[in-house]
Design an enzyme around this catalytic site. Structure first.
Site, PDB file in Angstrom:
ATOM      1  N   LYS A 105       0.840  -0.763  -0.513  1.00  0.00           N
ATOM      2  CA  LYS A 105      -0.047   0.083   0.249  1.00  0.00           C
ATOM      3  C   LYS A 105       0.560   1.607   0.214  1.00  0.00           C
ATOM      4  CE  LYS A 105      -3.635   2.183   3.409  1.00  0.00           C
ATOM      5  NZ  LYS A 105      -4.892   1.691   3.848  1.00  0.00           N
ATOM      6  N   SER A 188      -9.247   1.629   3.553  1.00  0.00           N
ATOM      7  CA  SER A 188      -8.693   2.398   2.108  1.00  0.00           C
ATOM      8  C   SER A 188      -7.520   1.785   1.135  1.00  0.00           C
ATOM      9  CB  SER A 188      -7.879   3.462   3.017  1.00  0.00           C
ATOM     10  OG  SER A 188      -6.790   3.322   4.021  1.00  0.00           O
ATOM     11  N   THR A 209      -6.832   1.449  10.406  1.00  0.00           N
ATOM     12  CA  THR A 209      -6.801   2.157  11.347  1.00  0.00           C
ATOM     13  C   THR A 209      -8.236   1.679  11.605  1.00  0.00           C
ATOM     14  OG1 THR A 209      -6.134   4.275  10.386  1.00  0.00           O
ATOM     15  CG2 THR A 209      -7.262   4.721  12.563  1.00  0.00           C
ATOM     16  N   GLY A 211     -10.992  -0.367   9.639  1.00  0.00           N
ATOM     17  CA  GLY A 211     -11.689  -1.082   8.627  1.00  0.00           C
ATOM     18  C   GLY A 211     -11.223  -1.626   7.375  1.00  0.00           C
ATOM     19  N   SER A 212      -9.765  -0.569   7.461  1.00  0.00           N
ATOM     20  CA  SER A 212      -8.648  -0.681   6.123  1.00  0.00           C
ATOM     21  C   SER A 212      -8.461  -1.729   5.405  1.00  0.00           C
ATOM     22  CB  SER A 212      -8.345   0.810   6.239  1.00  0.00           C
ATOM     23  OG  SER A 212      -8.920   1.341   6.006  1.00  0.00           O
TER      24      SER A 212
END
Length: 545
Positions: A105, A188, A209, A211-212
């Site tokens: 990422k 994200s 942080t 759900g990402s």
């Protein structure tokens, strides 16, 4: 027939004979174990792997379905692969990730001299020079992994404006799901999820942080591990909050995720949260037991489920979740239903997480900009970033963009005052003490289980606790398609959704076992592939020949 032609024909027959005897792994599903076995046997090389993944990315990233999952490729990857191939022949493999490509990422730092950027998707960081590799990249390199490139993401890990679409960044544009055209990849860690889902990389790393990792793993038919805060280093990761940020694997199987987590977990003097973790770091591959659920007590926190406006109102997700509970029972577990968090209703209306994240983001992002050796954009603070975005709408505003409300709210904070510390303490109380830990103790549970999308992630996020997610099902063909963003839809026919196992701090070993047992019993991932245009065609034999 000329000598050269005879040599060519003989070589070709030798190659095809070898290929006939050797079944090369299908890169759409290939596991780390399969790839490592092929590398060890000499059926292909890490150079072949990198070439094949590069070609697969070329097919679908900016061409064809234009998934926009990958921001940039590592210009040093082929050289790294060649060096690791040579090392393998000379002294053997370093680890199970030796010579295996990993996609990062784009909030995970790599040294600029390697040839890649670290931007969190923002033009404000394009060309910036970070002081060092991130902690997780140091561990990957030590293990012999190859950094394949950087994945697209929701810009600044979706911490910019409430209307920022999942998967959109200024640098990368709109990343979309491979299971239905223009469907929501969730964020994200959107690009990491999409790339791993169709074999554009062997494995990918995301960050969470709130759900990402969980949500893009759910939406993209993956196994994802959101570790306990403090198990994996966040040093060198563009931050939101040191109290909630964590880095974890997003892979096509729980087995692969366990391999990766075993390598990236551990203490790092550059992240003091990691210095409090239990020692030694477990070998998470030893948790891969098909009977892991036998005799265990798994709770269903229904109040969290009912507070979830996404899955709590979705009859199809509910239906598949009930089937999952039956599967868990069939694997020897006792399902305690309901097993509610005492704090569930309070969590649903609490604003404490926002208070903590706003303050942390301003302090830590300012520190990030200050730490850079150079930054061509001239941005050196959150205030500068807001001004940069406003001055460059063509670069930094997606379609129908409204405002930068999250950034503006964070900039308006005044530091770690009494309100901040009260919110931080209340989050721990709601998420852990009167939340997950209370439910586990009250009902004598080994773990909790819920559908992955939506509110599921909040209690674990504010507690800093782990989640392991596996595929649960796919939306039916007759589902009503809804708009998720200016350029994306959700739900949509065939789009996946996942199942999440939650536990207390540093319970990853148990959660990996539970998720593995469920995954092996159901094999849900294999029930459906991406839509045809989004499936890359390049395989190892194409680049080898």
């Amino acid at each position: 027939m000329s000598l050269l032609l005879r040599i060519f024909v003989l070589s070709w027959f030798c190659f095809t004979a070898l290929a006939a005897k050797t079944t090369l792994p299908d890169l759409y599903e290939a596991s780390v174990t399969e790839l490592q076995a092929g590398l060890e046997a000499g059926h292909f090389t890490s150079v072949d792997l990198v070439k094949a993944y590069f070609a697969r990315i070329e097919e679908v990233n900016l061409k064809g379905p234009q998934l926009r999952a990958v921001l940039e490729l590592n210009p040093s990857a082929l050289a790294q692969a060649a060096a690791l191939d040579k090392e393998r022949k000379k002294s053997g493999k370093r680890s199970e990730l030796h010579g295996i490509p990993v996609l990062l990422k784009d909030n995970i730092a790599t040294v600029a001299s390697e040839g890649m950027n670290t931007t969190a998707g923002s033009f404000s960081l394009l060309g910036s020079v970070v002081p060092d590799d991130s902690g997780v990249v140091k561990r990957l390199r030590k293990a012999g992994a190859i950094i394949l490139g950087k994945a697209n993401l929701s810009e600044f890990a979706h911490f910019r404006g409430n209307n920022l679409p999942s998967g959109w960044s200024g640098r990368g544009g709109q990343c979309t799901n491979a299971y239905f055209p223009h469907s929501d990849p969730c964020g994200s860690s959107s690009g990491s999820g999409v790339a791993s889902s169709i074999g554009l990389t062997a494995v990918a790393l995301g960050s969470e942080t709130d759900g990402s990792i969980t949500c893009p793993s759910s939406n993209n038919n993956l196994a994802g591990i959101k570790p306990t805060v403090g198990l994996v280093s966040r040093a060198g990761v563009v931050p939101i909050s040191e109290h909630q940020d964590t880095v974890g694997p997003m892979t096509r199987s729980v087995s692969d995720a366990a391999v990766v987590l075993s390598i990236i977990a551990g203490p790092d003097p550059n992240d003091n949260f990691t210095l409090a973790q239990p020692s030694p770091v477990p070998d998470f591959t030893k948790a891969l037991n098909k009977n892991a659920l036998k005799g265990k007590r798994i709770g269903v926190p229904r109040r969290v489920f009912l507070n979830d406006t996404i899955t709590g109102n979705d009859p199809f997700v509910n239906q598949e979740f009930e089937k999952a509970l039956d599967t868990i029972r069939s694997l020897g577990a006792t399902v305690i239903d309901p097993a509610d968090l005492p704090s569930a209703d309070e969590i649903a209306v609490s604003n404490n997480e926002t208070i903590v994240l706003d303050v942390d983001f301003k302090i830590q992002l300012n520190a990030w900009y200050t730490s850079l050796k150079s930054n061509p954009s001239g941005v050196r603070s959150l205030a500068d970033l807001i001004a940069f975005d406003d001055a460059n709408p063509a670069l930094e505003e997606p379609p129908r963009f409204e405002d930068q409300s999250i950034l503006i709210e964070a900039e308006a904070t005044t530091g770690m005052n009494s309100t901040y510390f009260q919110a931080l303490a209340f989050d721990k109380d709601l998420g852990a003490t009167r939340g997950i830990d209370a439910a586990l103790k009250m009902f004598n549970l080994d773990a909790l289980v819920l559908p992955a999308p939506g509110f599921t992630t909040v209690p674990a996020a504010i507690a800093g606790y782990p989640i392991v997610t596996v595929p649960l099902g796919f939306y039916p063909e007759n589902v009503t398609i809804a708009l998720a963003g200016p350029e994306t839809v959700y739900p949509a026919p065939g789009v996946p959704f996942g199942l999440s196992f939650l536990g207390t701090a540093f319970s990853e070993f148990s959660l990996v076992g539970f998720a593995f047992a469920y995954e092996q019993k159901t094999q849900t991932r294999l029930a459906r592939k991406a839509f045809a245009e989004a499936i890359p065609k390049t395989q190892l034999h194409d680049v080898m020949s």
